[in-house]
Design a protein around this motif. Structure first.
Motif, PDB file in Angstrom:
ATOM      1  N   ASN A 120      48.777   1.524  22.125  1.00 25.65           N
ATOM      2  CA  ASN A 120      49.552   1.613  23.347  1.00 25.65           C
ATOM      3  C   ASN A 120      50.308   2.551  23.682  1.00 25.65           C
ATOM      4  O   ASN A 120      51.195   2.743  24.522  1.00 25.65           O
ATOM      5  CB  ASN A 120      50.103   0.148  23.499  1.00 25.65           C
ATOM      6  N   ASP A 171      52.993   8.523  27.149  1.00 20.56           N
ATOM      7  CA  ASP A 171      52.352   7.561  27.911  1.00 20.56           C
ATOM      8  C   ASP A 171      52.210   6.289  27.200  1.00 20.56           C
ATOM      9  O   ASP A 171      51.874   6.357  25.911  1.00 20.56           O
ATOM     10  CB  ASP A 171      50.834   7.910  28.137  1.00 20.56           C
ATOM     11  N   LYS A 198      51.773   2.175  27.536  1.00 16.89           N
ATOM     12  CA  LYS A 198      51.059   1.083  27.912  1.00 16.89           C
ATOM     13  C   LYS A 198      51.659  -0.428  27.872  1.00 16.89           C
ATOM     14  O   LYS A 198      51.854  -0.682  26.498  1.00 16.89           O
ATOM     15  CB  LYS A 198      49.565   0.697  27.683  1.00 16.89           C
ATOM     16  N   LYS A 199      52.497  -1.193  28.853  1.00 16.30           N
ATOM     17  CA  LYS A 199      53.143  -2.356  28.524  1.00 16.30           C
ATOM     18  C   LYS A 199      52.577  -3.462  29.548  1.00 16.30           C
ATOM     19  O   LYS A 199      52.539  -3.039  30.648  1.00 16.30           O
ATOM     20  CB  LYS A 199      54.807  -2.061  28.777  1.00 16.30           C
ATOM     21  N   GLN A 203      50.520  -2.302  32.267  1.00 15.02           N
ATOM     22  CA  GLN A 203      50.833  -1.091  33.177  1.00 15.02           C
ATOM     23  C   GLN A 203      51.017  -0.090  32.340  1.00 15.02           C
ATOM     24  O   GLN A 203      51.611  -0.151  31.244  1.00 15.02           O
ATOM     25  CB  GLN A 203      51.929  -1.565  33.998  1.00 15.02           C
ATOM     26  N   SER A 204      50.792   1.165  33.035  1.00 14.99           N
ATOM     27  CA  SER A 204      50.972   2.413  32.246  1.00 14.99           C
ATOM     28  C   SER A 204      52.326   3.131  32.651  1.00 14.99           C
ATOM     29  O   SER A 204      52.243   2.994  34.027  1.00 14.99           O
ATOM     30  CB  SER A 204      49.910   3.375  32.191  1.00 14.99           C
ATOM     31  N   SER A 229      54.260   6.822  32.390  1.00  9.21           N
ATOM     32  CA  SER A 229      54.345   8.247  31.623  1.00  9.21           C
ATOM     33  C   SER A 229      55.601   8.912  31.986  1.00  9.21           C
ATOM     34  O   SER A 229      56.127   8.853  33.103  1.00  9.21           O
ATOM     35  CB  SER A 229      53.307   9.048  32.475  1.00  9.21           C
TER      36      SER A 229
END
Length: 128
Positions: free
Chosen positions: A90, A103, A105-106, A109-110, A112
């Protein structure tokens, strides 16, 4: 019409403040293993190496991230790969000459975020 223009101006100002605000680092702890990818200037993948938390590159990255906790900016720009990317579950940590892009991902949702870090590749002992 004047009221509409005024409302648009307020909304745009608010968005500008949000985007321009400094944030804290988007990750708190690195996974115990990362993949270090190296890329040519053309974007072609040159190598992939699994590194554990006892690896020198991993440790330098960890120290750097602990030192660079604040001053991150939400980034809406898409960057070409590398020259180096540390990948984990992630996360992707893109390392450029003077910039770090993370970047994350959680919850599907991403996000940056980027930060200017002078001589980043040197600090990580990565070849330019």
């Amino acid at each position: 019409m004047l009221r509409f223009c005024f409302q648009c101006l307020i909304v745009m100002s608010f968005l500008g403040m949000i985007v321009g605000c400094d944030e804290d680092i988007p990750i708190k702890k690195l996974p115990s293993q990362l993949i270090l990818e190296a890329y040519k200037p053309s974007g072609e993948l040159v190598s992939e190496t699994a590194i554990e938390n006892d690896n020198a590159a991993y440790q330098k990255l960890s120290v750097l991230l602990n030192d660079e906790v604040s001053g991150w900016k939400i980034d809406f720009v898409s960057y070409k790969p590398g020259p180096y990317i540390f990948r984990g579950e992630n996360i992707a940590i893109k390392c450029y000459r003077n910039m770090l892009v993370i970047d994350v991902k959680k919850l599907g949702q991403s996000v940056s975020m980027s930060k200017h870090v002078p001589n980043l590749l040197q600090k990580l002992s990565l070849k330019e």
